[in-house]
Each structure stands twice: as structure tokens, then as C-alpha cells.
Design a protein around this motif. Structure first.
Motif, short mmCIF file in Angstrom:
data_model
loop_
_atom_site.label_atom_id
_atom_site.label_comp_id
_atom_site.label_asym_id
_atom_site.label_seq_id
_atom_site.Cartn_x
_atom_site.Cartn_y
_atom_site.Cartn_z
N PRO A 38 -4.45 -4.14 -8.54
CA PRO A 38 -4.29 -3.19 -9.96
C PRO A 38 -2.67 -4.12 -10.58
O PRO A 38 -2.12 -4.75 -10.02
N LYS A 64 1.62 4.45 -3.43
CA LYS A 64 1.51 6.00 -2.91
C LYS A 64 2.27 6.22 -4.00
O LYS A 64 1.82 8.11 -3.97
N ASN A 83 0.91 4.12 -8.15
CA ASN A 83 -0.32 4.71 -8.65
C ASN A 83 -0.79 3.34 -8.55
O ASN A 83 -1.80 3.23 -9.41
N GLY A 112 -3.40 2.91 -6.47
CA GLY A 112 -4.99 3.52 -5.87
C GLY A 112 -5.15 2.88 -4.17
O GLY A 112 -4.28 2.00 -3.88
N ASP A 113 -6.31 2.27 -3.51
CA ASP A 113 -6.31 2.07 -2.12
C ASP A 113 -6.79 0.63 -2.59
O ASP A 113 -7.56 -0.32 -3.40
N ASP A 125 0.41 -0.93 -0.18
CA ASP A 125 0.50 0.17 -0.25
C ASP A 125 0.81 1.32 -0.15
O ASP A 125 0.09 2.43 -0.44
#
Ligand code: GDP
Ligand code: IMO
Ligand code: MG
Length: 420
Positions: A387, A333, A373, A375-376, A329
């Protein structure tokens, strides 16, 4: 069945969280090396538990938590940890301490601090918890084991030890240790700790005979290993697979899975070489995004990209059968992620790894770049739900290491984990 969790890099990879997950299906969790230089964090319902000596597995109430013979114990810290657990509703009657584990005494802590001061710019950056001096006494055969600590002989052994230490302290011009003061304090600790002390080797082998699952909980990490790490910038024990055996009494033939824990990037506390370190704003960004400040000493952790050359060395040394990667996570970012796939040494591409400090200081990383990137990803519960950018990054790590990524950390909470 015996599984082992080991730090693959410089520590703080998130071993606590993986141990917490694996101990759900274990009957025993056993710490095998180090002392309260370790800090293992587990977040349960937004409450942060920081374990220094008690095995992190204790959060699962069916687990018998063992502090193995390879550990060095500061009783004051241990008692604080036990009390903290009790305050949070844990009974702690499932804690067992090896009668062969060694004691950390105040003079070990003083020596650790003094030696770091004397080393000046050559300092190791220890946690100043007395770990090195306590292991020195163990190997010099003047250590005090738990069975001595809780026995009637403790007073005599301690007196003799302090007399000997004071001879050395006098030579260095250090203030002498006051036996009466230490004894008065420590005999009270011994009373509290006594009920937990037992023969954990026999206990573990009974469990093996009964086919009960045991989890060996590593502290520190491969690059901090006294033999295989970047000496002298290491700790004073073997956090690698050999330590799991000598620190518990469980022989090699009983061991099944050996999981190495990494982060999606790298971090390190203390001095010494770190090839992929980022001394720029990206390093600062990773530190802030990943809350990279020490669990034990609160020091800011040095941050950098993940290093496959070092990881392959950890796989080799420990015989890792699987990888756990945390902080997916956090890395997701960033816009771009770099992965060190080889070093440049003397103008040539180099995939060989040595913890020789001179070699490492002359290596520069060769990177592959990946889009970030993500995302959540906190809701992702399977690899396929991640992803594609995150999947590609993990696939490439598996390809370069020839080892399966079995656990993926998607957040700091105990549930934030994908298991494959
Ligand atoms: P250990 O010493 O290897 O157990 O690791 P530490 O507890 O010292 O440091 C790991 C830190 O990362 C702790 O603050 C954990 O709560 C946190 N952590 C572990 N896994 C993850 C993850 O997947 N994502 C995020 N954001 N934090 C994580
Ligand atoms: P966990 O289990 C990170 C580092 C210290 C120092 C070196 C020697 O939380 O991953 P010591 O006090 O052991 O003599 O210090 O080792 N070190 C750790 N770094 N995580 C740890 O444990 C560590 N335990 C020791 O920062 O560089
Ligand atoms: Mg830690």
C-alpha cells in the motif's frame, strides 16, 4: 562472494529471517561473534526454530554451517540445539566448529550472575549466559579453546584454570568451584562436540578460492558493540563489521554486501539509553502486536519508534550497502507512525550521533509522522504491491539514509519477505 548480515540497532531485528533467506543461495553460513546470548527465530510451517549458537543458515540443508572462532560456546546449549535439530529431521553433519572458538564454563555463568548482583542499580541487564566473563578470559589469555577442550590436555588446563579462579572466588567470598564435578560433566560434552571441531579458516578460504558464496551471520547488533555501542550497556564482543573479519578469518577485501537489519520500529532488552523509547500505551501496543518478548531470556522488550540518527551511525560504522526492514506488517497495524529524523540536544536540532550515555540521555527525538493502517500486506510479493502508506514510509527511510531498503519483512514466516 562474501555477504554479511548485521544487526543495525539493539538486537532482535529479525536477523534470523534475513539470514535464512540469504543462505538459500549460499554454500556457507558462519556465525562470527557472541554466544548463546543471541536468539534468532525462524518460523517454518508454523514451527518456531530459536537458534542460539548454531548458525540459522543450517535450515537450508545445502548450507555448511560454521561456528566461527569469534564465538564463545556453551557446549551444553550447543548439544541441546543439535539434538533439537536432529529431532526435527536435520542431520547436522553439515555443522563445523572453529578450533579457535572459546568455551563457556559454569564459572563464567556464575560470575556473570554475581557481577550483575554486585552492580545493583548499575546493572547492565545481561543475559546471564556467561558471555562477558568468557570473553574476559579469552582476552586475559586464560580461555579454553575448542582445540584444547577436545584434547588430552583439557583436564590439566581446566584444573589449573579452576585453581586460579578459586583464588579470586575466595577473595570475593564466593563458593569455590568443584573441579571434579565440572570435569566429569564437560569431558562428556567434549566427546560429543569433537567430531564437529576443525580448522574453519582454511575451510572458508578454500570456499573463497572456489568462488563459493559465504554468508556471515551477525548476532547482537551495532549499539551493543563493545567499542561502538552505548558502553557499558553493551555485550562483550564486536557484532559490527570488524567482528565479521576477526571472528571468521575473512579479510576485508573479500567482503561484498553488508546488510543491516532493522525493524520498522525499535526494540531493546537490558538497561541503557534508548532515545525513541515509548513508555506509554503505544509502546505496550507495539510490544503486543510484535510479540516483543526475548527469544533467549523471555524478557519483555522495550519498544519505540525507528531512529534514523542511530541508523545512520550503524550505516557509517559498518559500511552498510543495504537495509533489511522487518515487521512492516506490525507497524502497519497502527493508525500513525513516527520516525525520528533528528534529536534535540541543548535546545538545538542535532543529527550527530554518539553512543555516549550522557549525551543520549539528554537527547529528545524530533519526529516526522506518517499514516499507518497498511491493511493485510502478507500477500504482497513486490514493493509496488505494498500500500502507498507503506511505500512512502520506506521511501522516506531510503531518502534519509541514502541507502537502499533491499528486504522488507511482511510477517514472521520464512516466506514473508519482499526482495528488491
Ligand atoms: P534476531 O535476533 O535479530 O534474529 O531476531 P529475533 O528472532 O530475536 O526477534 C525477531 C522476532 O520478530 C522473531 O520473533 C521473528 O519471528 C519476528 N519477525 C521477523 N521478521 C518479522 C516480520 O517481518 N514480521 C513479523 N510480524 N515478525 C517478524
Ligand atoms: P540477538 O543476536 C538483544 C544484550 C543484553 C544486555 C547486553 C549484554 O538475538 O540480536 P550479554 O549477555 O551479552 O553480556 O548482555 O546485551 N544482548 C542482546 N539483546 N539481542 C541479542 O542478540 C542480545 N545479545 C545480548 O540484553 O543488554
Ligand atoms: Mg534475537
Amino acid at each position: 562472494m562474501v555477504n554479511v548480515v548485521i544487526g543495525a540497532f539493539y538486537g532482535d531485528e529479525g536477523k534470523g529471517k534475513i539470514i535464512d533467506y540469504l543462505s538459500k543461495e549460499s554454500k556457507y553460513a558462519v556465525r562470527f561473534s557472541g554466544g548463546n546470548n543471541a536468539g534468532h527465530t525462524i518460523e517454518v510451517d508454523n514451527h518456531k526454530y530459536a537458534f542460539h549458537l548454531v548458525p540459522s543458515g543450517i535450515l537450508n540443508k545445502n548450507v555448511k554451517a560454521i561456528i566461527g572462532n569469534g564465538v564463545v560456546i556453551d557446549p551444553k546449549v550447543l548439544i541441546e540445539e543439535i539434538n533439537n535439530l536432529k529431532e526435527n529431521g536435520y542431520k547436522v553433519d553439515n555443522l563445523y566448529i572453529s578450533n579457535k572458538a572459546h568455551l563457556i564454563l559454569p564459572y563464567h555463568i556464575e560470575l556473570d550472575e554475581m557481577q550483575e548482583t554486585i552492580r545493583k542499580d548499575k546493572k547492565i541487564g545481561t543475559t546471564k549466559r556467561g558471555i562477558g566473563p568468557a570473553y574476559c578470559d579469552k582476552f586475559e589469555r586464560s580461555g579454553i579453546r575448542m582445540e584444547d577442550f577436545i584434547s588430552k590436555e583439557f583436564k590439566t588446563i581446566l584444573k589449573n584454570n579452576i585453581e586460579n579462579k578459586n583464588i579470586i572466588f575466595k577473595v570475593y567470598g564466593f563458593p569455590e568451584i568443584d573441579f571434579d564435578k565440572v570435569y566429569k560433566e564437560y569431558k562428556e560434552y567434549a566427546k560429543i562436540i569433537k567430531p564437529y571441531v576443525c580448522d574453519t579458516v582454511t575451510m572458508l578460504h578454500k570456499a573463497i578460492k572456489n568462488n563459493e558464496k559465504i554468508l556471515c551471520e551477525g548476532a547482537q547488533a551495532t549499539m551493543l558493540d563493545i567499542d561502538f555501542g552505548s558502553y557499558p550497556y553493551v555485550t562483550s564482543s564486536n557484532p559490527t563489521i570488524g567482528g565479521a573479519q576477526t571472528g571468521t578469518g575473512i579479510g576485508a577485501k573479500y567482503i561484498d554486501e553488508v546488510y543491516g537489519v532493522i525493524k520498522a520500529y525499535s526494540s531493546k532488552v537490558g538497561e541503557g539509553p534508548f532515545v525513541t523509547e515509548l513508555k506509554d500505551e503505544i509502546g505496550d501496543k507495539i510490544r503486543e502486536l510484535g510479540h516483543e518478548y526475548g527469544t533467549t531470556t523471555k524478557r519483555p522488550r522495550r519498544c519505540g519508534w525507528l531512529d534514523i540518527v542511530a541508523l545512520n551511525y550503524a550505516i557509517m560504522i559498518n559500511g552498510l550497502t543495504g537495509i533489511a526492514i522487518n515487521h512492516m506488517d506490525t507497524i502497519g497495524k497502527l493508525d500513525k507512525i513516527k520516525l525520528c529524523v533528528a534529536y534535540e540536544y541543548n535546545g538545538k536540532r542535532e543529527e550527530y550521533f554518539s553512543t555516549n550515555v550522557d549525551f543520549l540521555s539528554k537527547c529528545t527525538p524530533i519526529y516526522e509522522e506518517f499514516p499507518g493502517n497498511f491493511g493485510d500486506i502478507s500477500k504482497c510479493k513486490t514493493f509496488e504491491e505494498l500500500p502507498i502508506n507503506a511505500q512512502n514510509y520506506i521511501n522516506r527511510i531510503e531518502e534519509l539514509t541514502n541507502t537502499q531498503v533491499k528486504f522488507i519483512g511482511t510477517g514472521a514466516g520464512r516466506e514473508d519477505i519482499i526482495v528488491r
